[in-house]
Design a protein around this motif. Structure first.
Motif, PDB file in Angstrom:
ATOM      1  N   ASP A  52       0.826  -1.221   0.000  1.00  0.00           N
ATOM      2  CA  ASP A  52       0.000   0.000   0.000  1.00  0.00           C
ATOM      3  C   ASP A  52       0.854   1.262   0.000  1.00  0.00           C
ATOM      4  N   ASN A  53       1.939   1.242   0.772  1.00  0.00           N
ATOM      5  CA  ASN A  53       2.833   2.399   0.815  1.00  0.00           C
ATOM      6  C   ASN A  53       3.489   2.650  -0.545  1.00  0.00           C
ATOM      7  N   CYS A  54       3.827   1.563  -1.233  1.00  0.00           N
ATOM      8  CA  CYS A  54       4.413   1.687  -2.575  1.00  0.00           C
ATOM      9  C   CYS A  54       3.395   2.284  -3.546  1.00  0.00           C
ATOM     10  N   ILE A  55       2.143   1.844  -3.425  1.00  0.00           N
ATOM     11  CA  ILE A  55       1.077   2.334  -4.313  1.00  0.00           C
ATOM     12  C   ILE A  55       0.821   3.815  -4.060  1.00  0.00           C
ATOM     13  N   ASP A  56       0.859   4.209  -2.790  1.00  0.00           N
ATOM     14  CA  ASP A  56       0.659   5.630  -2.476  1.00  0.00           C
ATOM     15  C   ASP A  56       1.740   6.490  -3.133  1.00  0.00           C
ATOM     16  N   GLU A  57       2.959   5.978  -3.156  1.00  0.00           N
ATOM     17  CA  GLU A  57       4.044   6.702  -3.836  1.00  0.00           C
ATOM     18  C   GLU A  57       3.735   6.832  -5.336  1.00  0.00           C
ATOM     19  N   TYR A  58       3.277   5.735  -5.938  1.00  0.00           N
ATOM     20  CA  TYR A  58       2.945   5.745  -7.369  1.00  0.00           C
ATOM     21  C   TYR A  58       1.810   6.728  -7.644  1.00  0.00           C
ATOM     22  N   THR A  59       0.802   6.722  -6.782  1.00  0.00           N
ATOM     23  CA  THR A  59      -0.353   7.615  -6.947  1.00  0.00           C
ATOM     24  C   THR A  59       0.069   9.075  -6.928  1.00  0.00           C
ATOM     25  N   GLU A  96      -1.629 -13.335  -6.372  1.00  0.00           N
ATOM     26  CA  GLU A  96      -1.857 -12.881  -7.741  1.00  0.00           C
ATOM     27  C   GLU A  96      -3.099 -12.019  -7.837  1.00  0.00           C
ATOM     28  N   LYS A  97      -4.153 -12.438  -7.151  1.00  0.00           N
ATOM     29  CA  LYS A  97      -5.404 -11.677  -7.180  1.00  0.00           C
ATOM     30  C   LYS A  97      -5.194 -10.291  -6.572  1.00  0.00           C
ATOM     31  N   GLN A  98      -4.472 -10.240  -5.455  1.00  0.00           N
ATOM     32  CA  GLN A  98      -4.130  -8.958  -4.824  1.00  0.00           C
ATOM     33  C   GLN A  98      -3.362  -8.065  -5.790  1.00  0.00           C
ATOM     34  N   ILE A  99      -2.374  -8.656  -6.449  1.00  0.00           N
ATOM     35  CA  ILE A  99      -1.503  -7.896  -7.355  1.00  0.00           C
ATOM     36  C   ILE A  99      -2.291  -7.369  -8.554  1.00  0.00           C
ATOM     37  N   TRP A 100      -3.142  -8.224  -9.133  1.00  0.00           N
ATOM     38  CA  TRP A 100      -3.956  -7.776 -10.271  1.00  0.00           C
ATOM     39  C   TRP A 100      -4.849  -6.614  -9.867  1.00  0.00           C
ATOM     40  N   ASN A 101      -5.436  -6.663  -8.663  1.00  0.00           N
ATOM     41  CA  ASN A 101      -6.293  -5.558  -8.220  1.00  0.00           C
ATOM     42  C   ASN A 101      -5.517  -4.243  -8.151  1.00  0.00           C
ATOM     43  N   TYR A 102      -4.282  -4.305  -7.649  1.00  0.00           N
ATOM     44  CA  TYR A 102      -3.443  -3.101  -7.631  1.00  0.00           C
ATOM     45  C   TYR A 102      -3.258  -2.559  -9.046  1.00  0.00           C
ATOM     46  N   CYS A 103      -3.014  -3.460 -10.000  1.00  0.00           N
ATOM     47  CA  CYS A 103      -2.770  -3.037 -11.382  1.00  0.00           C
ATOM     48  C   CYS A 103      -4.034  -2.466 -12.024  1.00  0.00           C
ATOM     49  N   PHE A 104      -5.186  -3.118 -11.795  1.00  0.00           N
ATOM     50  CA  PHE A 104      -6.436  -2.626 -12.379  1.00  0.00           C
ATOM     51  C   PHE A 104      -6.777  -1.222 -11.866  1.00  0.00           C
ATOM     52  N   ASN A 138      -4.608   0.998 -10.873  1.00  0.00           N
ATOM     53  CA  ASN A 138      -3.528   1.949 -11.160  1.00  0.00           C
ATOM     54  C   ASN A 138      -2.979   1.653 -12.549  1.00  0.00           C
ATOM     55  N   ALA A 139      -3.779   1.975 -13.563  1.00  0.00           N
ATOM     56  CA  ALA A 139      -3.396   1.682 -14.950  1.00  0.00           C
ATOM     57  C   ALA A 139      -2.011   2.260 -15.231  1.00  0.00           C
ATOM     58  N   PHE A 141       6.146  -9.831  -9.756  1.00  0.00           N
ATOM     59  CA  PHE A 141       6.003 -10.775  -8.651  1.00  0.00           C
ATOM     60  C   PHE A 141       6.741 -12.062  -8.995  1.00  0.00           C
ATOM     61  N   ASN A 142       7.796 -12.339  -8.226  1.00  0.00           N
ATOM     62  CA  ASN A 142       8.637 -13.519  -8.467  1.00  0.00           C
ATOM     63  C   ASN A 142       9.020 -13.650  -9.947  1.00  0.00           C
ATOM     64  N   GLY A 143       9.382 -12.501 -10.543  1.00  0.00           N
ATOM     65  CA  GLY A 143       9.879 -12.503 -11.920  1.00  0.00           C
ATOM     66  C   GLY A 143       8.819 -12.335 -12.985  1.00  0.00           C
ATOM     67  N   LYS A 144       7.534 -12.476 -12.637  1.00  0.00           N
ATOM     68  CA  LYS A 144       6.450 -12.332 -13.621  1.00  0.00           C
ATOM     69  C   LYS A 144       5.881 -10.921 -13.548  1.00  0.00           C
ATOM     70  N   SER A 145       5.657 -10.316 -14.730  1.00  0.00           N
ATOM     71  CA  SER A 145       5.219  -8.921 -14.799  1.00  0.00           C
ATOM     72  C   SER A 145       3.700  -8.822 -14.911  1.00  0.00           C
ATOM     73  N   TYR A 146       3.108  -7.901 -14.152  1.00  0.00           N
ATOM     74  CA  TYR A 146       1.663  -7.644 -14.161  1.00  0.00           C
ATOM     75  C   TYR A 146       1.442  -6.163 -14.451  1.00  0.00           C
ATOM     76  N   VAL A 147       0.594  -5.868 -15.456  1.00  0.00           N
ATOM     77  CA  VAL A 147       0.302  -4.475 -15.780  1.00  0.00           C
ATOM     78  C   VAL A 147      -1.078  -4.410 -16.444  1.00  0.00           C
ATOM     79  N   SER A 148      -1.804  -3.316 -16.213  1.00  0.00           N
ATOM     80  CA  SER A 148      -3.116  -3.117 -16.825  1.00  0.00           C
ATOM     81  C   SER A 148      -3.122  -1.793 -17.568  1.00  0.00           C
ATOM     82  N   LYS A 149      -3.705  -1.794 -18.788  1.00  0.00           N
ATOM     83  CA  LYS A 149      -3.797  -0.560 -19.574  1.00  0.00           C
ATOM     84  C   LYS A 149      -5.158   0.105 -19.415  1.00  0.00           C
TER      85      LYS A 149
END
Length: 629
Positions: free
Chosen positions: A55-62, A188-196, A198-199, A205-213
């Motif tokens: 959450d702290n990382c996301i706040d920085e991104y926001t 993974e579900k938590q991570i996807w929600n962060y991406c959705f 914060n487009a 996560f463990n080498g796999k990239s998650y991003v939403s446009k």
């Protein structure tokens, strides 16, 4: 003696104890992270620890700082790295070890952020065997290490060529989170929600990239297969609000609601405001007074809002309380109503084919409701009479949908998360569980035998079949999940062929008529031991052949080995071990892309050649060493 009693019950200055921050968190962890758990449930404490740091990382991104967050979890060690501004080097120790220390009290620095009270990382620190924080700012790095919240080493500032940002490494305390393990699907579900939410944000996560446009549109595209959607996804965006919605063919209502990036799994004022405003806009658009339940039947919607200083009903932030959208601004209800009246109404006028498809879905729901009306009334009257002396249900005291008391809310929320109903087969198994259970939070529902195979049937069968109707009433899910009485629904059957069959039939009932229970991670399988290995000094319960061999080796000599063939064979005293603190639950998780009707057709439909081949290719016969002898 009287003097001794008087001293025991005196209420003096000496009676008042002040705990420091870490002692308080460790003594009352439920106040800060909800329930503890072992990782088998998505709201267990170990996932909250990960979330508090991210959450702290996301706040920085926001706030426009850093577009990448890296998360690595190896065994039980978690490392989270962002590329924001980094904690001011002189405050690295204070930020993770002093309550009420943080930048988020200054709303100009962190507007509409997730972590508001400066408690999150302190809780992670206090509840970790090992915790390390490192901050990089302008070519300098500062590090500090802790054990269970106690500072063990503060490193001096030194030069570095690393990019700005903060890195936190921690190992959850296994004396608090007993036998814990991380389930990748939950993370993974938590991570996807962060991406959705914060487009453009990239999480590795463990080498796999998650991003939403496309934000929440991507969320619904992931959650609802294209062939299940009744019309293309409606995607609406405004200042501090984003909504995506469609309808499918499932029963019930399915919502994904968020506030300032926090997944409010129990909804709150924003979700209630959306449900109310959506009905009003649809009625106004079609100029017809449709029943609210018909308008919302089979809806799948994602709702995200951002507000200044949100008021959550608990520290774990799963439910939003009553607030205004902005200081002195409109209420959430007014805000949602104004937005949908403008944006959704405009969208439907411009997209007539979608409006027509939506109308057809509403009218289909209306027809189905009217067809059910007569039988539903009779079934509910029967269920009402049965509930007065319902031998199938042994209820508990605290339920998931209970209103919290005025005082002691945090402790009550922790109990609510523990609310569990065991669905058992036969009287002997339910009898053992009933005697061993916690009357406070554990209920038992006893099945008569093998329930009906519900695949391909309409909801009419739920009301015609007394047992399924009583189960529906015990869970209180007839009108959707808002009134769900138990957070965990645990299928507890024997580990033999009949028990497995009953397990499949119960899961088919939920997937056919109440799929949201599975999607929202409420369904579990109870794991019970297959063996008891003991000598005069020690008893070990084993859940597999491998565990049995390990226990035999540990005890040495010739220990007594008992093979449990059914739940009814396990005494109530023993059962207390398996449904208490040491409970082992296997969550029922739908893989991404699973089509529920295809799954049910394959496993519960007619016996096709494809299924016969699957059984033949995957059939395994395990022989017990004692059977061979």
């Amino acid at each position: 003696m009287a003097e001794v009693k008087k001293q025991l019950f005196d209420y003096t200055e000496d009676s008042i104890k002040s705990l420091d921050w870490r002692e308080h968190i460790r003594l009352r962890p439920g106040m800060y992270i909800g329930k503890l758990g072992d990782g088998s449930s998505p709201d267990d404490g170990i996932y909250v620890l990960v979330k508090e740091v991210v959450d702290n990382c996301i706040d920085e991104y926001t706030m426009g700082n850093g577009k990448t967050v890296e998360i690595t979890i190896q065994d039980k060690t978690v490392t989270i790295r962002d590329y924001g501004r980094g904690i001011p080097l002189g405050k690295v120790v204070d930020v993770v070890s002093k309550i009420n220390t943080g930048a988020k009290y200054d709303s100009k620095v962190f507007q509409k952020s997730v972590g508001l009270n400066g408690v999150g990382t302190k809780a992670v620190n206090a509840l970790s065997n090992y915790f390390k924080v490192a901050s990089v700012r302008e070519g300098k790095i500062k590090e500090a290490e802790f054990e269970r919240g106690l500072l063990i080493k503060e490193h001096k500032e030194r030069g570095t060529d690393q990019n700005n940002g903060t890195m936190v490494t921690f190992i959850p305390d296994d004396s608090v989170f007993k036998n814990f393990h991380f389930i990748p699907e939950y993370l993974e579900k938590q991570i996807w929600n962060y991406c959705f939410l914060n487009a453009g944000l990239r999480i590795i996560f463990n080498g796999k990239s998650y991003v939403s446009k496309n934000g929440l549109r991507d969320l619904l595209e992931r959650e609802v297969n294209e062939d299940e959607r009744r019309y293309p996804i409606i995607h609406l965006k405004g200042e501090d609000i984003e909504i995506a919605l469609t309808h499918n063919n499932d029963y019930g209502e399915d919502y994904y609601s968020f506030v300032n990036g926090q997944h409010t799994t129990q909804g709150g004022t924003h979700q209630a405001a959306f449900r109310e405003a959506y009905v009003k806009v649809i009625r106004d658009f079609f100029k017809k007074d449709y029943d609210a339940s018909d308008i919302r039947q089979s809806i799948v919607a994602a709702v995200a809002v951002r507000v200044v200083e949100p008021v959550f009903e608990s520290q774990t932030k799963t439910k939003l309380g009553s607030i205004n959208v902005d200081e002195g601004g409109p209420t959430m209800r007014q805000f949602m109503q104004d937005f949908l009246s403008r944006e959704l109404d405009n969208f439907l006028h411009k997209n007539q084919p979608i409006a027509e498809a939506l109308k057809k879905r509403i009218e289909q729901s209306e027809r189905e409701r009217k067809e059910l009306a007569g039988i539903k009334k009779l079934a509910n009257e029967r269920a009402k009479k049965a509930n007065l002396h319902n031998r199938k249900l042994r209820d508990c005291r605290v339920h998931f949908n209970d209103e919290p008391p005025v005082k002691g809310k945090e402790a009550f929320f922790a109990l609510q998360k523990e609310s569990t109903i065991f669905i058992t087969e036969g009287d002997s198994a339910s009898g053992s569980i009933t005697k061993a259970r916690s009357v406070e939070t554990q209920a038992v529902f006893s099945l008569r035998g093998k329930p009906l195979n519900c695949y391909g049937l309409t909801k009419k069968v739920v009301y015609e079949n007394e047992e399924l109707n009583l189960l529906q009433h015990a869970l209180n899910i007839e009108e959707g999940l808002d009134g769900l009485r138990f957070n965990r629904i645990v299928i507890a059957t024997d580990a033999d062929v009949d028990g497995m069959h009953i397990r499949l039939l119960v899961m088919t009932f939920f997937l056919q008529f109440f799929p949201d229970l599975v999607k929202k991670d409420h369904i579990y399988i109870l794991e019970t031991p297959l063996f008891r290995v003991r000598n005069k000094q020690e008893t070990i319960y084993c859940y597999s052949e491998q565990e049995k061999q390990k226990a035999v080796k540990k005890l040495g000599g010739k220990p007594e080995i008992t093979r449990f063939k059914g739940l009814g064979e396990i005494s109530p005293d023993e059962f207390g071990n398996f449904i208490g603190d040491e409970i082992r639950l296997q969550p029922v998780i739908l893989d991404h892309g699973d089509h529920i009707q295809h799954l049910l057709e394959y496993y519960m439909g007619k016996n096709t050649m494809e299924r016969q081949e699957f059984i033949i290719n995957n059939l395994k016969v395990e022989l017990d060493a004692t059977d061979v002898a």
